[in-house]
Motif scaffolding. Structure first.
Motif, PDB file in Angstrom:
ATOM      1  N   LEU A  88       4.854  28.969  89.675  1.00 46.85           N
ATOM      2  CA  LEU A  88       3.979  28.948  88.510  1.00 46.85           C
ATOM      3  C   LEU A  88       4.588  27.975  87.504  1.00 46.85           C
ATOM      4  CD1 LEU A  88       3.404  32.777  87.936  1.00 46.85           C
ATOM      5  CD2 LEU A  88       1.804  31.177  88.998  1.00 46.85           C
ATOM      6  N   ALA A  89       3.850  26.966  87.128  1.00 44.44           N
ATOM      7  CA  ALA A  89       4.342  26.009  86.144  1.00 44.44           C
ATOM      8  C   ALA A  89       3.973  26.511  84.753  1.00 44.44           C
ATOM      9  CB  ALA A  89       3.728  24.637  86.396  1.00 44.44           C
ATOM     10  N   LEU A  90       4.984  26.887  83.979  1.00 43.31           N
ATOM     11  CA  LEU A  90       4.746  27.358  82.621  1.00 43.31           C
ATOM     12  C   LEU A  90       4.780  26.156  81.674  1.00 43.31           C
ATOM     13  CD1 LEU A  90       4.302  29.815  80.783  1.00 43.31           C
ATOM     14  CD2 LEU A  90       6.791  29.984  80.563  1.00 43.31           C
ATOM     15  N   VAL A  91       3.627  25.799  81.153  1.00 41.63           N
ATOM     16  CA  VAL A  91       3.504  24.666  80.235  1.00 41.63           C
ATOM     17  C   VAL A  91       3.585  25.211  78.814  1.00 41.63           C
ATOM     18  CG1 VAL A  91       1.999  22.820  79.423  1.00 41.63           C
ATOM     19  CG2 VAL A  91       2.148  23.318  81.871  1.00 41.63           C
ATOM     20  N   GLY A 144       4.997  18.757  78.113  1.00 43.14           N
ATOM     21  CA  GLY A 144       4.386  19.382  79.279  1.00 43.14           C
ATOM     22  C   GLY A 144       2.875  19.232  79.270  1.00 43.14           C
ATOM     23  N   MET A 145       2.265  19.412  78.094  1.00 39.73           N
ATOM     24  CA  MET A 145       0.811  19.282  77.995  1.00 39.73           C
ATOM     25  C   MET A 145       0.380  17.851  78.277  1.00 39.73           C
ATOM     26  SD  MET A 145      -1.762  21.285  77.545  1.00 39.73           S
ATOM     27  CE  MET A 145      -0.974  22.708  76.777  1.00 39.73           C
ATOM     28  N   GLN A 146       1.159  16.909  77.786  1.00 37.68           N
ATOM     29  CA  GLN A 146       0.840  15.503  78.013  1.00 37.68           C
ATOM     30  C   GLN A 146       0.886  15.152  79.497  1.00 37.68           C
ATOM     31  OE1 GLN A 146       3.566  12.517  76.278  1.00 37.68           O
ATOM     32  NE2 GLN A 146       1.765  11.605  75.328  1.00 37.68           N
ATOM     33  N   ASN A 147       1.723  15.858  80.257  1.00 33.27           N
ATOM     34  CA  ASN A 147       1.881  15.578  81.688  1.00 33.27           C
ATOM     35  C   ASN A 147       1.198  16.613  82.572  1.00 33.27           C
ATOM     36  OD1 ASN A 147       3.527  13.272  81.300  1.00 33.27           O
ATOM     37  ND2 ASN A 147       5.331  14.566  81.000  1.00 33.27           N
ATOM     38  N   VAL A 148       0.264  17.366  82.017  1.00 35.63           N
ATOM     39  CA  VAL A 148      -0.289  18.498  82.760  1.00 35.63           C
ATOM     40  C   VAL A 148      -1.036  18.060  84.027  1.00 35.63           C
ATOM     41  CG1 VAL A 148      -2.474  18.630  81.461  1.00 35.63           C
ATOM     42  CG2 VAL A 148      -1.516  20.685  82.523  1.00 35.63           C
ATOM     43  N   GLU A 149      -1.645  16.884  84.010  1.00 34.61           N
ATOM     44  CA  GLU A 149      -2.332  16.425  85.220  1.00 34.61           C
ATOM     45  C   GLU A 149      -1.332  16.229  86.357  1.00 34.61           C
ATOM     46  OE1 GLU A 149      -4.903  13.083  84.715  1.00 34.61           O
ATOM     47  OE2 GLU A 149      -5.795  13.871  82.877  1.00 34.61           O
ATOM     48  N   ARG A 150      -0.184  15.621  86.056  1.00 34.47           N
ATOM     49  CA  ARG A 150       0.838  15.415  87.086  1.00 34.47           C
ATOM     50  C   ARG A 150       1.430  16.755  87.532  1.00 34.47           C
ATOM     51  NH1 ARG A 150       2.054  11.403  83.218  1.00 34.47           N
ATOM     52  NH2 ARG A 150       1.600   9.280  83.912  1.00 34.47           N
TER      53      ARG A 150
END
Length: 283
Positions: free
Chosen positions: A119-122, A127-133
């Motif tokens: 589970l990736a905890l953003v 983290g939000m800026q890279n959420v697509e990756r």
């Protein structure tokens, strides 16, 4: 009655339990929570990390199962967390704190058994800026939103509108990457929990973190289809089938897909309702 097992792909309530309080593990396991996460990160003081890790491993190697929130990949504790959990047969998966890029997910996956769900905890602006990756990383199982740390990092306020963009980013990135819908952060005040859960559902999220087992049942109810939804879904499908699948306008197929999804969710969550008498064009 035995507790219903809900797949983590659709799990609604995710209960975080401090790893420094092993006496709470059994209580969490017996609760209504769909998933239990033993928390080795923010819930544990630095001086208690080693003992908390040992207690977690003991629990997961003596016939019990749980997820574990591990410390972020940039911390001094991350490597030890991964090494300790590698041999735990009861490990359901890990939640990676402060996920800020796909490399954090890949590096964590490399240190855990093949196929370990992450589970990736953003919870940061980066983290939000890279959420697509992050969503597209092969090792990402599902995304969760760390609202508390995100608000601290970005200085946004408590008003739901302040987090609307961030929540939408997580939902869109998850859908584009064909992941399950994301998990929202916790609502700390139980009086606000029904509203907070309804907001998460409205934003397109299908799970929610919580910090006490008393919140799990409210979250489950709020993120499940209502009796009225289930009744309508069965009624619509029945009416559609009785019409021979006749399409009357462009809304029929989207509504049929929605009805089928609701029926599947009801089956997954053990919800039963009588079919409503609806016309083909109803609801």
């Amino acid at each position: 009655m035995s507790k219903r097992t809900v797949s983590p792909q659709i799990a609604r309530s995710w209960l975080l339990v401090p790893a420094s309080h092993p006496e709470s593990f059994a209580i969490a396991q017996a609760s209504e929570a769909d998933a239990v996460i033993i928390d080795l990160e923010d819930a544990v003081a630095a001086k208690d990390k080693d003992q908390a890790r040992r207690d977690t491993v003991d629990w997961l190697t003596t016939g019990h199962r749980a997820w574990v929130r591990i410390n972020d990949a940039a911390s001094e504790y991350w490597s030890e967390d991964c090494a300790a959990l590698k041999q735990c047969e009861g490990l359901e998966g890990v939640m990676l704190a402060k996920s800020e890029g796909s490399s954090h997910l890949d590096d964590t996956a490399d240190r855990l058994p093949d196929g370990t769900r992450i589970l990736a905890l953003v919870e940061t602006a980066r983290g939000m800026q890279n959420v697509e990756r992050i969503a597209a990383a092969p090792s990402t199982f599902r995304i969760a939103f760390g609202t508390g740390d995100f608000k601290r990092d970005t200085a946004v306020g408590e008003d739901p509108i302040a987090l609307a963009y961030a929540r939408s980013q997580l939902v869109i990135a998850s859908r584009a990457a064909r992941l399950p819908a994301p998990i929202d952060g916790p609502t700390l005040n139980i009086a606000h929990l029904p509203t907070g859960t309804a907001l998460a559902k409205e934003m397109g999220m299908s799970g929610k973190l919580c910090l006490t087992h008393e919140h799990a049942g409210i979250i489950n109810a709020g993120l499940s289809p209502s009796d009225a939804d289930v009744s309508w879904a069965h009624g619509f499908i029945d009416a559609f089938e009785k019409s021979g699948g006749k399409i009357t306008d462009g809304s029929d197929l989207p509504r049929l897909a929605r009805a089928q999804k609701i029926v599947q969710q009801a089956a997954d969550f053990g919800i039963e309702a009588e079919a409503a008498e609806v016309s083909h064009s109803g609801y």
